[in-house]
Write an enzyme that holds these catalytic residues in place. Sequence first.
Site, mmCIF file in Angstrom:
data_model
loop_
_atom_site.group_PDB
_atom_site.id
_atom_site.type_symbol
_atom_site.label_atom_id
_atom_site.label_comp_id
_atom_site.label_asym_id
_atom_site.label_seq_id
_atom_site.Cartn_x
_atom_site.Cartn_y
_atom_site.Cartn_z
ATOM 1 N N ASP A 268 1.299 -1.124 0.002
ATOM 2 C CA ASP A 268 -0.263 0.286 -0.205
ATOM 3 C C ASP A 268 1.046 1.255 -0.222
ATOM 4 O O ASP A 268 2.035 0.821 0.417
ATOM 5 C CB ASP A 268 -0.837 -0.005 1.079
ATOM 6 C CG ASP A 268 -1.950 1.323 0.817
ATOM 7 O OD1 ASP A 268 -2.398 1.831 0.281
ATOM 8 O OD2 ASP A 268 -2.876 0.706 1.159
ATOM 9 N N GLU A 633 -17.241 10.355 4.608
ATOM 10 C CA GLU A 633 -16.921 8.707 5.319
ATOM 11 C C GLU A 633 -15.567 8.548 3.861
ATOM 12 O O GLU A 633 -16.325 9.437 2.645
ATOM 13 C CB GLU A 633 -18.124 7.962 5.093
ATOM 14 C CG GLU A 633 -18.497 7.422 4.268
ATOM 15 C CD GLU A 633 -19.807 6.604 4.767
ATOM 16 O OE1 GLU A 633 -19.468 5.774 5.793
ATOM 17 O OE2 GLU A 633 -20.321 6.126 3.475
#
Length: 884
Positions: A268, A633
């Site tokens: 990542d 969100e």
Amino acid sequence: MNSGTKLAPAIAMLLSVSMASAEQPAYKDLNKPFEERAADLVSRMTLEEKIAQLGNDAPAIPRLGVPAYEWWNEALHGVARAGAATVFPQAIGLAATFDEKLMLEIATVISDEARAKHHEFARRGLRGRYQGLTFWSPNINIFRDPRWGRGQETYGEDPWLTARMGVAFVKGLQGDDPKYRKVDATAKHFAVHSGPEADRHHFDVHPSERDLYETYLPAFQALVQEGGVASVMGAYNRVYGESASASPRLLQQILRKDWGFEGYVVSDCDSIEDIYKHHKIVKTAPEAAALGVRYGCDLDCGKTYDYLLPAVKQKLITEAEIDTALRRLMLTRFQLGMFDPPEQVRWAQIPYSVNQAPKHDQLARRAAQKSIVLLKNDGMLPLSRDIKTLAVIGPTADEVMSLLGNYYGTPAAPVTILQGIREAVGPKTKVLYSRGADLVQGREEPRAVPLIDSNFMRPEAGSKQQGLKGEYFRGREFAGAPVMTRVDSRIAFRWDRGAPTDDLAARGELSSAQALAGDDFSVRWTGELLPPTSGKYELVVGANDGVRLYLDDKLIVDGWEQNERVRSHSVSVDLEAGRAYKIKLEYFEDIRDAEVRLGWRRPGAKPPFEEALDAARAADAVVFVGGLTGDVEGEEMKVNYPGFAGGDRTDLRLPESQRKLLEALHATGKPVALVLTGGSALAVDWAQQRLPAILMAWYPGQRGGNAVADVLFGEANPSGRLPVTFYKENEKLPAFDDYSMEGRTYRYFTGQPLYPFGHGLSYTRFEYSNLKLDSASVAADGSLQASLTVKNVGSRPGEEVVQLYVAPIESKRPRANKDLRGVKRVALKPGEVGNVSFTLQPTNDLRHYDADADRYAVDPGKYEVQIGASSADIRARQTFEVKR
């Protein structure tokens, strides 16, 4: 002429070809296996060249004919961040379809557009980020806690459903060609990763072995062994003290040794940097880089692998270990056809015209229809098309962001829920609209101000056209001639990763070459403003980059150097009715996403809350559209509003601003249907107790507004099911950072949910009967057939999502309450009967992880087959026994 003379030229030609072949490097020989070609290419690189190829932004090696390649691309629910693309419902919405076949169809369309876009980019010499063939999707982490902001990217809380949807997605992306892979899919984030977002760079997870193998790993194993996924992405966090992106146990033992994974592993972004900066596993960047390569991370999204040269010199890593990682990376580039003539690669023949094709748009609408979950209906729905006056109220009703979620592309013509309703109603129906309330209190809301409608603007004096003239330029200085000029009816645009002209190209207004401009553009809108009444107006410009507004040639808003995320600029001006004012708005895009809006508050306008109540009182019925958007969100966000923190949620209820408005609307006495947008569970206890109808629309994609209207007016019968548990607002959840599954999800939660996993209503009714098992017992290595009939006993055609769960009876060890092990969609007309069957295999469907023996096992004993319409709505059940 004798035969020897005739043969001489042929022999000479064969010798020439043979010599040429001998001189040709093996990596250029199209007849050799990809593995041999990749190894040969790596062997010809210098150490410095090899190291440079291990980063996501790999440079060209001209002497070897290796072009530059940027590995980073996204395709979570459509090709993302590369301009125009079909945008399907967000991943959590796709999971709500419970439909593997539909997922395969959608992923196939996504990969068609991905290939077409890549080859158009390549033809123009563009090889930057979001232009390649290696896609970092899907996200198959388990949505274990409803507070996690990235849960919207997943397929929900159930490992089995996540695996089934994930495998279908991978197969659709990677294609079925025996030689060339269509695109690469990436299973992420491996493993045990689901928030909190604020802690992800330093968090250390220690799940039980049972939770690891029964919850967190099964979907990854399925994508590797069944889906053949090309790539796996590591996670930011540590697992048992090891960086998930450099974990001997995860990457070497489990992934490669136990599961036989032969693809490549990517970190990542900056998770290798985290090894020394945040996890403090080692002290220096060279040590972190060496650790990553040695323990199985082949590709670094970041810059830490730049330190591999000093790592080699310090004898922290060997060149041979670097070669192993690089061979995997070059192999996948060969498998994607990057070094072969395009005419030999089947996927390279996909034309650019498939991008945003009409049939893709239709599929997006169908997918959205199937994703919508009818949570409650006391008879209010479907609405009559002959309703005289309908009020549509709420902060996400006319909001494009409520369609998109995160990791999205730029849809050609997104349809908001308000727009979809207006298109759906008959000519006799009047639709009133008011935003009514902010999405969340305390948030600067540039989209809250009403837009200036087209009938109050014209492109030039005397023109009968409505709107402003828009001139689109390359770069921010308005240099040269505009690449396109048109009249825009309203100034309300949002483009993902720039490239506004890509949006226009989908409508045939630009060539594909012009359409792929990317970031760095500017737009100038000019014309006249025609105020309807005299008085003081507040002009409001919302933009996330540079913006200037002129009125009668006077600069009244100057935000040209204020490059911030969706900044709101407002100015009060006195305007006279009947007078035309020259107006000019200039905008440039510089950062990641592009957004600009031009609105106004007119003299005497009522506050939005009062305006909404007036609309409700004047209507026969109300549709309230609220919930969440990707603005509050998502992934590691700078968000700190009541109920939200860093992208995650701290309160499962609707934001207070929306709750107050919803309660006031209900108090008018008019029937209110609640439509929720969002990517996670919402605790709408008050609405469940008092409102007649509730829909969960998720982030429904580019045709979400049409799909919601289709369901509201009965054009489509809802058939979506919840892929997550909706908890009650007073439910005390386990600590967010506790990765134990105890008390979480339908599998381990023992309380009463607001809406259970698998829940979803229909406009018709289905009856289940005649459940039969083909045997009362089964061997651990055998199989068992379960069959039953389902009948549509209502008055409308519909689809029932039949769900099979298996539960242990009197288990001697801790087990899940039950596990989903089968789903069948059955489309039935009124009165029609369908036969449904399932096959259970104990070695797959009844296994548990035996930590003492370090393996999966099947316990003998009694189990129960439960078949129903949700995890809580079981309509038929039977017991059977597993024999030793």
